[in-house]
Write an enzyme that holds these catalytic residues in place. Structure first.
Site, mmCIF file in Angstrom:
data_model
loop_
_atom_site.group_PDB
_atom_site.id
_atom_site.type_symbol
_atom_site.label_atom_id
_atom_site.label_comp_id
_atom_site.label_asym_id
_atom_site.label_seq_id
_atom_site.Cartn_x
_atom_site.Cartn_y
_atom_site.Cartn_z
ATOM 1 N N GLY A 85 0.840 -1.195 0.000
ATOM 2 C CA GLY A 85 0.000 0.000 0.000
ATOM 3 C C GLY A 85 0.871 1.240 0.000
ATOM 4 O O GLY A 85 2.008 1.207 0.481
ATOM 5 N N GLN B 8 2.956 9.923 1.392
ATOM 6 C CA GLN B 8 4.249 9.232 1.452
ATOM 7 C C GLN B 8 5.159 9.557 0.277
ATOM 8 O O GLN B 8 6.337 9.189 0.279
ATOM 9 C CB GLN B 8 4.045 7.716 1.507
ATOM 10 C CG GLN B 8 3.403 7.257 2.806
ATOM 11 C CD GLN B 8 3.306 5.749 2.840
ATOM 12 O OE1 GLN B 8 2.397 5.168 2.276
ATOM 13 N NE2 GLN B 8 4.264 5.105 3.471
ATOM 14 N N CYS C 291 5.855 0.045 7.713
ATOM 15 C CA CYS C 291 5.463 1.176 6.864
ATOM 16 C C CYS C 291 6.664 1.585 6.017
ATOM 17 O O CYS C 291 7.786 1.633 6.524
ATOM 18 C CB CYS C 291 5.034 2.343 7.755
ATOM 19 S SG CYS C 291 4.565 3.821 6.837
ATOM 20 N N LEU C 292 6.416 1.870 4.742
ATOM 21 C CA LEU C 292 7.510 2.281 3.851
ATOM 22 C C LEU C 292 8.165 3.570 4.346
ATOM 23 O O LEU C 292 9.323 3.835 4.027
ATOM 24 C CB LEU C 292 6.998 2.478 2.419
ATOM 25 C CG LEU C 292 6.509 1.215 1.694
ATOM 26 C CD1 LEU C 292 5.932 1.577 0.332
ATOM 27 C CD2 LEU C 292 7.626 0.191 1.553
ATOM 28 N N HIS D 225 -4.425 1.149 7.521
ATOM 29 C CA HIS D 225 -3.095 1.775 7.542
ATOM 30 C C HIS D 225 -3.023 2.938 6.541
ATOM 31 O O HIS D 225 -2.565 4.032 6.882
ATOM 32 C CB HIS D 225 -2.047 0.706 7.219
ATOM 33 C CG HIS D 225 -0.637 1.184 7.245
ATOM 34 N ND1 HIS D 225 0.273 0.776 8.192
ATOM 35 C CD2 HIS D 225 0.035 2.052 6.436
ATOM 36 C CE1 HIS D 225 1.435 1.381 7.963
ATOM 37 N NE2 HIS D 225 1.325 2.144 6.890
ATOM 38 N N GLU D 226 -3.492 2.700 5.306
ATOM 39 C CA GLU D 226 -3.402 3.749 4.271
ATOM 40 C C GLU D 226 -4.361 4.900 4.557
ATOM 41 O O GLU D 226 -4.013 6.070 4.350
ATOM 42 C CB GLU D 226 -3.666 3.166 2.881
ATOM 43 C CG GLU D 226 -2.682 2.089 2.428
ATOM 44 C CD GLU D 226 -1.218 2.437 2.664
ATOM 45 O OE1 GLU D 226 -0.848 3.619 2.533
ATOM 46 O OE2 GLU D 226 -0.442 1.529 3.010
ATOM 47 N N HIS E 211 -2.940 7.214 6.989
ATOM 48 C CA HIS E 211 -1.949 8.127 6.384
ATOM 49 C C HIS E 211 -2.610 9.406 5.874
ATOM 50 O O HIS E 211 -2.018 10.484 5.930
ATOM 51 C CB HIS E 211 -1.266 7.458 5.185
ATOM 52 C CG HIS E 211 -0.019 6.696 5.533
ATOM 53 N ND1 HIS E 211 1.053 7.268 6.179
ATOM 54 C CD2 HIS E 211 0.332 5.408 5.312
ATOM 55 C CE1 HIS E 211 2.012 6.355 6.342
ATOM 56 N NE2 HIS E 211 1.593 5.220 5.820
HETATM 57 ZN ZN ZN Z 1 2.553 3.425 5.896
#
Ligand code: ZN
Length: 169
Positions: A45, A50, A92-93, A134-135, A138
């Protein structure tokens, strides 16, 4: 185009994103770039903040490119129903190298618009439910570490600060 992923500490990750209002060619380009960036980073995701863009837009593919039908575009998403509970390790990225167990609903139904502006509703379970939560977090300036205890969160913050000081973040 592959965008670099913005890391924890960047203000854009902790801001409320703006709604998507134009579903034009530029948005479709951005969506395509977000999928490309997500696959390049081996994520399931990716949210627009991000990559430094404070818009309510995210892409998800829990098959990491294996099944084109699994690609999801979430513009202006809202969770409308949750059921049950799951606790799994999450990462998380934007926080590379950090993982922690996070509580999420077992099943999530959300409403969103696709890249053409069409509204749809979808229910996801397990990893998909987790990725949606999660997304969508964000898009409201929230990272998974905000679901942890203050103690665990501070430990991660301190480690990130140390890495940043050493120029490794
Ligand atoms: Zn994330």
């Amino acid at each position: 185009m592959i965008y670099p992923i913005v890391k924890y500490g960047a203000p854009v990750l902790e801001q409320e994103a703006h709604p998507v209002t134009e579903f034009d060619a530029e948005l479709r380009r951005l969506v395509a770039d977000m999928f490309e960036s997500m696959y390049a980073a081996h994520g399931v995701g990716l949210a627009a903040p991000q990559i430094g863009i404070p818009r309510q837009l995210a892409v998800i593919d829990i098959t990491t490119g294996q099944d084109p039908a699994a690609r999801l575009v979430l513009a202006n998403p809202r969770i409308i129903r949750t059921e049950g509970k799951q606790r799994e390790e999450e990462g998380c990225l934007s926080l590379p190298g950090f993982h922690a167990d996070v509580n999420r609903p077992a099943r999530v139904t959300f409403r969103a618009q696709d890249a053409t502006g069409k509204s749809y509703e979808k229910t996801g379970e397990e990893l998909l439910a987790r990725a949606c939560c999660h997304e969508i977090d964000h898009l409201h300036g929230k990272l998974f570490i905000q679901h942890l205890s203050a103690l665990k969160r501070d430990l991660i913050r301190r480690k990130v600060r140390k890495l940043a000081k050493a120029g490794d973040w």
